[in-house]
Design an enzyme around this catalytic site. Structure first.
Site, PDB file in Angstrom:
ATOM      1  N   LYS A  63       0.780  -1.245   0.000  1.00 31.83           N
ATOM      2  CA  LYS A  63       0.000   0.000   0.000  1.00 31.83           C
ATOM      3  C   LYS A  63       0.812   1.297   0.000  1.00 31.83           C
ATOM      4  CE  LYS A  63      -3.323  -0.975  -0.759  1.00 31.83           C
ATOM      5  NZ  LYS A  63      -3.599  -1.688  -2.068  1.00 31.83           N
ATOM      6  N   THR A  66       2.895   0.581  -4.770  1.00 31.13           N
ATOM      7  CA  THR A  66       3.507  -0.474  -5.581  1.00 31.13           C
ATOM      8  C   THR A  66       2.968  -0.462  -7.016  1.00 31.13           C
ATOM      9  OG1 THR A  66       3.376  -1.782  -3.554  1.00 31.13           O
ATOM     10  CG2 THR A  66       4.066  -2.946  -5.553  1.00 31.13           C
ATOM     11  N   THR A  67       1.653  -0.335  -7.137  1.00 33.30           N
ATOM     12  CA  THR A  67       1.019  -0.371  -8.463  1.00 33.30           C
ATOM     13  C   THR A  67       1.559   0.760  -9.345  1.00 33.30           C
ATOM     14  OG1 THR A  67      -0.952  -1.055  -7.249  1.00 33.30           O
ATOM     15  CG2 THR A  67      -1.232  -0.550  -9.587  1.00 33.30           C
ATOM     16  N   TRP A  68       1.637   1.932  -8.757  1.00 33.62           N
ATOM     17  CA  TRP A  68       2.156   3.112  -9.464  1.00 33.62           C
ATOM     18  C   TRP A  68       3.584   2.854  -9.957  1.00 33.62           C
ATOM     19  CZ3 TRP A  68       3.479   8.264  -6.457  1.00 33.62           C
ATOM     20  CH2 TRP A  68       3.742   9.270  -7.370  1.00 33.62           C
ATOM     21  N   HIS A 128       7.458  -7.899  -1.631  1.00 35.68           N
ATOM     22  CA  HIS A 128       7.075  -7.234  -0.379  1.00 35.68           C
ATOM     23  C   HIS A 128       7.988  -7.677   0.765  1.00 35.68           C
ATOM     24  CE1 HIS A 128       3.631  -5.141  -1.842  1.00 35.68           C
ATOM     25  NE2 HIS A 128       2.805  -6.168  -1.894  1.00 35.68           N
ATOM     26  N   ARG A 150       6.378   5.100   2.161  1.00 33.67           N
ATOM     27  CA  ARG A 150       5.317   6.100   2.268  1.00 33.67           C
ATOM     28  C   ARG A 150       5.115   6.396   3.742  1.00 33.67           C
ATOM     29  NH1 ARG A 150      -0.874   5.174  -0.065  1.00 33.67           N
ATOM     30  NH2 ARG A 150      -1.411   7.375  -0.155  1.00 33.67           N
TER      31      ARG A 150
END
Ligand code: A3P
Length: 319
Positions: A63, A66-68, A128, A150
Site C-alpha cells: 500500500k 507499488t502499483t504506481w 514485499h 510512504r
C-alpha cells in the site's frame, strides 16, 4: 526426483506449520508477518532464485504505491520497445500483470524450481519482503533494488481500506474497527510488517550501498515527479537523452502512469488481475498525501508519529 521434491515440500510445510500466527492468516517468519498462504512461495524464492546482474527489483511494503511504481518502472525500462504512448501495454493490462511479484505463486510454487527463461532482460520483479528476507543471490549480485516507502499513517489508512475490501475475498479476518487494526499496525502486526522494520532494512542498505538500493518516498515522487523519474533512470543506467527530454518522454511516462490516467482505464475499472482474483479497481483509491487525517484521530496520528520518531530518528529518516 518427484519424491525428493515432495520431501522438500514436506520440509517447508513443517517449517510453516511451526511458525507463530496472528489474525488467523499471518505467520511470523524471520521477524516479519507473512501471509501464511504465501509462505511456500517465500521459502522457494529464498532457496531457488538466482538473480541476474541485470535484474531490477521493486521492493515495497504493501500500500505504499507499488502499483504506481510497477507502471513507472515498466514504462521507463521498456520505453524503447514502446515509443508510442497511445499503444502502450499499460493501457490494456494492469501493472500487476505486466510486472509480477517474485514470491507470489506465479513463479515460485512449492519446491518447484521455476523456469524463468521466458522473461526478457532486464527482468522486473516486485517483492514485499524485507531486505533481511531477500534471497542471498539478490544480496550478492549487482542487481538493482528500487525501494519505495510512504508515510506510515497514509500507508495504514490505505491498508485498512484495502483489507476491508479484499479481506473477505482472500478469506482473511478483517479487523472489526479501525482502532483495533491501527493498534495491531502500531504493534508491528501488519502484513509484511512490522512496517518500520521493513523500511529500516532497506534504508540502512541504501546508506551503505547507494549504487544498489535506490530509496524513494511516495510523497517525494508526488511533489517532484520529473526530478525523481530522471534520478531513477540514471540509477538504473537508462538515463534520458537530451533528445528524449526535448521530445517530452519524461512527461509521457509520468502522464501514462498518473493516478488519473491509470484509474480511468477500462482494464483498471472493470478487470481483475490474476492475483487471488482481486479487482483491479481495489488498487486505486484516492492516491493523495495526507488522507489519514480523514480517518485517524489526532491522538492516533501522534501515537504513530512517536513510533516513527523513535524508530527512525537515530538513522536520519524523517516523515
Ligand atoms: P490510497 O489508498 O491512499 O489511495 P499499492 O499499489 O502498494 O497497493 O498502493 C496503493 C496505494 O497507491 C493507494 O493509495 C492507491 O490509490 C495509490 N495509487 C495507485 N496508483 C497510483 C498512481 N498512479 N499514482 C499515485 N498513487 C497511486
Amino acid at each position: 526426483e518427484n519424491s525428493q521434491e515432495d520431501e522438500l515440500t514436506q520440509e517447508d510445510s513443517d517449517v510453516i506449520s511451526s511458525l507463530p500466527t496472528a489474525e488467523g492468516w499471518l505467520s511470523h517468519y524471520q521477524g516479519f508477518w507473512i501471509p501464511t498462504e504465501g509462505m511456500h512461495g517465500v521459502l522457494a524464492t529464498q532457496k531457488h532464485l538466482q538473480a541476474h546482474e541485470t535484474d531490477i527489483l521493486l521492493a515495497t511494503a504493501p500500500k505504499v504505491g507499488t502499483t504506481w511504481f510497477k507502471a513507472i518502472l515498466f514504462a521507463l525500462v521498456n520505453r524503447v520497445c514502446y515509443p508510442n504512448p497511445q499503444q502502450h501495454p499499460l493501457l490494456t493490462d494492469n501493472p500487476h500483470v505486466l510486472f509480477p511479484s517474485l514470491e507470489t505463486r506465479m513463479y515460485y510454487d512449492k519446491n518447484k524450481v521455476p523456469d524463468l527463461t521466458f522473461l526478457t532482460s532486464p527482468r522486473l520483479f516486485a517483492t514485499h519482503l524485507s531486505y533481511l528476507l531477500l534471497p542471498v543471490s539478490v544480496k550478492d549480485s549487482t542487481c538493482k533494488i528500487v525501494y519505495l516507502c510512504r508515510n506510515p499513517k497514509d500507508t495504514f489508512v490505505s491498508l485498512w481500506h484495502f483489507q476491508n475490501k479484499v479481506g473477505n475475498l482472500m478469506g482473511t479476518r478483517v479487523p472489526n474497527s479501525i482502532e483495533e487494526s491501527f493498534d495491531n499496525f502500531c504493534r508491528g502486526v501488519s502484513v509484511y510488517g512490522p512496517f518500520w522494520d521493513h523500511v529500516l532494512s532497506y534504508w540502512k542498505e541504501s546508506l551503505e550501498k547507494h549504487e544498489k538500493v535506490f530509496f524513494l518516498k511516495y510523497e517525494e515522487m508526488k511533489e517532484q515527479p520529473t526530478i525523481h523519474l530522471k534520478r531513477l533512470a540514471e540509477f538504473l543506467g537508462c538515463s534520458f537523452s537530451l533528445e528524449e527530454e526535448e521530445k517530452g518522454r519524461v512527461n509521457d511516462i509520468l502522464n501514462l502512469c498518473s493516478f488519473n490516467n491509470l484509474s480511468n482505464l477500462e482494464i483498471n475499472k472493470k478487470g481483475k488481475s490474476s492475483m487471488f482474483g482481486i479487482e483491479n479497481v481495489s488498487y486505486f483509491r484516492r492516491g493523495q498525501v495526507g488522507d489519514w487525517k480523514n480517518y485517524l484521530t489526532a491522538q492516533m496520528g501522534e501515537k504513530c508519529d512517536r513510533i516513527t520518531e523513535e524508530k527512525f530518528h537515530s538513522v536520519g529518516l524523517e516523515f
